[in-house]
Motif scaffolding. Sequence first.
Motif, PDB file in Angstrom:
ATOM      1  N   THR A   1      -6.448   0.185   1.243  1.00 14.02           N
ATOM      2  CA  THR A   1      -5.722   1.667   1.819  1.00 14.02           C
ATOM      3  C   THR A   1      -4.702   1.140   2.622  1.00 14.02           C
ATOM      4  O   THR A   1      -4.393   0.102   2.884  1.00 14.02           O
ATOM      5  N   LYS A   2      -2.919   1.408   2.492  1.00 16.37           N
ATOM      6  CA  LYS A   2      -2.176   0.977   2.895  1.00 16.37           C
ATOM      7  C   LYS A   2      -2.367   1.039   4.721  1.00 16.37           C
ATOM      8  O   LYS A   2      -2.233   0.517   5.617  1.00 16.37           O
TER       9      LYS A   2
ATOM     10  N   GLY B   1      -6.356   6.297   5.143  1.00 12.99           N
ATOM     11  CA  GLY B   1      -6.033   6.563   3.826  1.00 12.99           C
ATOM     12  C   GLY B   1      -6.977   6.993   3.005  1.00 12.99           C
ATOM     13  O   GLY B   1      -6.569   6.925   2.161  1.00 12.99           O
ATOM     14  N   ARG B   2      -7.905   7.510   3.790  1.00 15.05           N
ATOM     15  CA  ARG B   2      -9.199   8.213   2.749  1.00 15.05           C
ATOM     16  C   ARG B   2      -8.816   9.785   1.872  1.00 15.05           C
ATOM     17  O   ARG B   2      -8.151   9.977   3.080  1.00 15.05           O
ATOM     18  N   LYS B   3      -8.963   9.676   1.238  1.00 18.49           N
ATOM     19  CA  LYS B   3      -9.110  10.703   0.374  1.00 18.49           C
ATOM     20  C   LYS B   3      -9.196  12.439   0.679  1.00 18.49           C
ATOM     21  O   LYS B   3      -9.567  13.322  -0.096  1.00 18.49           O
TER      22      LYS B   3
ATOM     23  N   SER C   1     -11.241   4.114   2.677  1.00 19.94           N
ATOM     24  CA  SER C   1     -10.161   3.113   3.378  1.00 19.94           C
ATOM     25  C   SER C   1     -10.546   1.684   2.526  1.00 19.94           C
ATOM     26  O   SER C   1      -9.456   1.151   2.575  1.00 19.94           O
TER      27      SER C   1
END
Length: 684
Positions: A631-632, A344-346, A70
Amino acid sequence: MKKTTTAKTWVMILMGMSLLYACKNKQTADNPANDPVSTDRDTTVKPGDDFFKYANGGWLKKNPIPAAYSSWGINRVVQEELRDRLKKINEDALKANAAKGTNTQKIGDFYYSGLDTVTIEKQGLAALKTELDKIDQLNSIPQLLDEFAHLQTIGITTPIGAYVGQDAKNSSKMVLQLWQSGIGLPNRDYYFNKDQHSIDLRTDYQQKHLPAVFKLAGLNPGAATQATKKVYALETFLADSSRKLQDLRDPYKNYHKMTVAALNKLAPDINWKSLFEKMDYNNVDTVIVGQPEYYRAVNKALKTYPINDWKAYLRKNLISELSPYLSDAFNDENFRFYGTVITGRKAQLPRWKRVLDVENGVMGEVLGQLFVKEYFSETEKKRYKDLVEAVRTSFKEHIEKLDWMSQPTKQKAYDKLARVMPKVGYPDKWKDFSSLTVSRDSYVGNIINANNFWHRFNAKKLGKPVDRTEWDMTPQTYNAYYNPSNNEIVLPAAMFIIPGIKDENVDDAVVYGYVAASTIGHEITHGFDDQGRQFDADGNLKSWWTAEDSVKFTRRAQMLIDQFNGYSIYGLHVNGKASQGENIADLGGIVIALDAFKKTDQYKAGKTINGLTPTQRFFLGYSLGWLIQDTKESLSSQILTNEHSPAFMRVNGPFTDVPEFYEAFKIKKGDKMWLDPAKRVKIW
């Protein structure tokens, strides 16, 4: 704490003395490849428009946030380096075939259990069958309270937030304390805020995450929906009586010492004596309650919500909090919500990294003993102990020059500063993990055992003398903290690492910015921020300022609150009041460390390195410590839930208040970072 007590008397270094180890070492040469601050700048950005981007923009452009994170920056790069070192320690332990009960056996078997995905998948939720059966069998409030007590002993959240800690008004005593607890979202405001980020997050929580958890627990879709409604209603009720982040900063308003008899009157439907005993807290006669209105609400909730609602709530807490250690279906949903939606980690980290991170939390000092033996020399330890004293001396000089503080308050400030206890690198005494049971049989079983170990470790402190040698961080942690009850700063070995360059080759200017300002000066200043200043030299919550000086401090702090209230991102404004302690510590650390740096040979010589003056390198060194992008989702969550301002604001914000910054980079009126002199904040 940077990233956030009987004190021994420490003799101040002679005034003006600046013999720091770094001065005797090889300094950074005119070689950009070996310079941690000159090569990663973005020189297309004017320093006076956005210094954070000027200092770090080159690196940030070349290093986007990886899917598994993130945020990404120097903290993560150091962490990657640390993980590689810890991986070797674990792999060696796996091969050692060590005797049962030894630290090596525990390291190897814990690592094995976390990597044993075949067993983890095979066990699934069955690994928690015993605990789920206990919850299913509840049919009365007394039984429910007993289950609260049991779950506390294995580290699962309940509405009762009990722990043993130092009495804020008598730091030599370890007493039982109660704090607000019990909610599933990161912050009570998520249940009520009207901003789109909060709305989206709680919508997902109700419509996707909670139903998914209950379906994984075996409920059909209709039953999962009903359980979700019950749990969310219960959590919202608890959140409504929980205090906001900024309201938790006042140590007096969050200190309510009372007898157990008085606690029984506050929440009469709970047999507190029995509850405490079942939590392993024996012979309790008094307790400190942080938020009494919250415990009135808990008492009301016990009478308002049916036992089946509570059972659903406890099932959710048990499964959700242990999901990272269960089979993929549970872990994936937990990550989807808490990793992706909130931060927001993908993608998840590789399993070996996740297991190492968990192991660090479970028995970090076991790993730490091996870590410092191999990776942190006595030479480095001396360098940073000396640096503490250089900063301490500078802080004393700043206090002497204050025109707003009276002599009576100054004298007590000198005493408190002199008695700040520095803990540098690693503990002198390590924790004993002999009673921690670790096996290869079950990963989640090891976690439950570890949670119980730490619960018992904490409970045994009740009524015992305070152990002022104890560390609350491991040596391999990239962080630091100030503990007001011990009047101590704790500086783990990992905090001094600059990736890719040996410590001995980093020049003083960078070290004073990177370590002295952003860490040492920051943590010492916490002893004199809006919270820390309310604790005396012995670590007791006690008024030691004159009334007039307190008013003057508050006025200056309000200027910083107003300054940060004016910063926003993604439509969310920084909470200047909640973040004021960290902002005060950032500004204090910078100006105090800068004056300490002015005594060094490097500053006095004034020689440039790679075209940068010593003062410019100092500010760039500080900025290097905040080389982080988020991240946002992570930034939005941080602004709502965290007392720390975003990293870029922790550079640009305080720098606008420092006159030497304007001089070093020729900042002029009209530049975006220009702040009129009358509006610049000066506290310390």
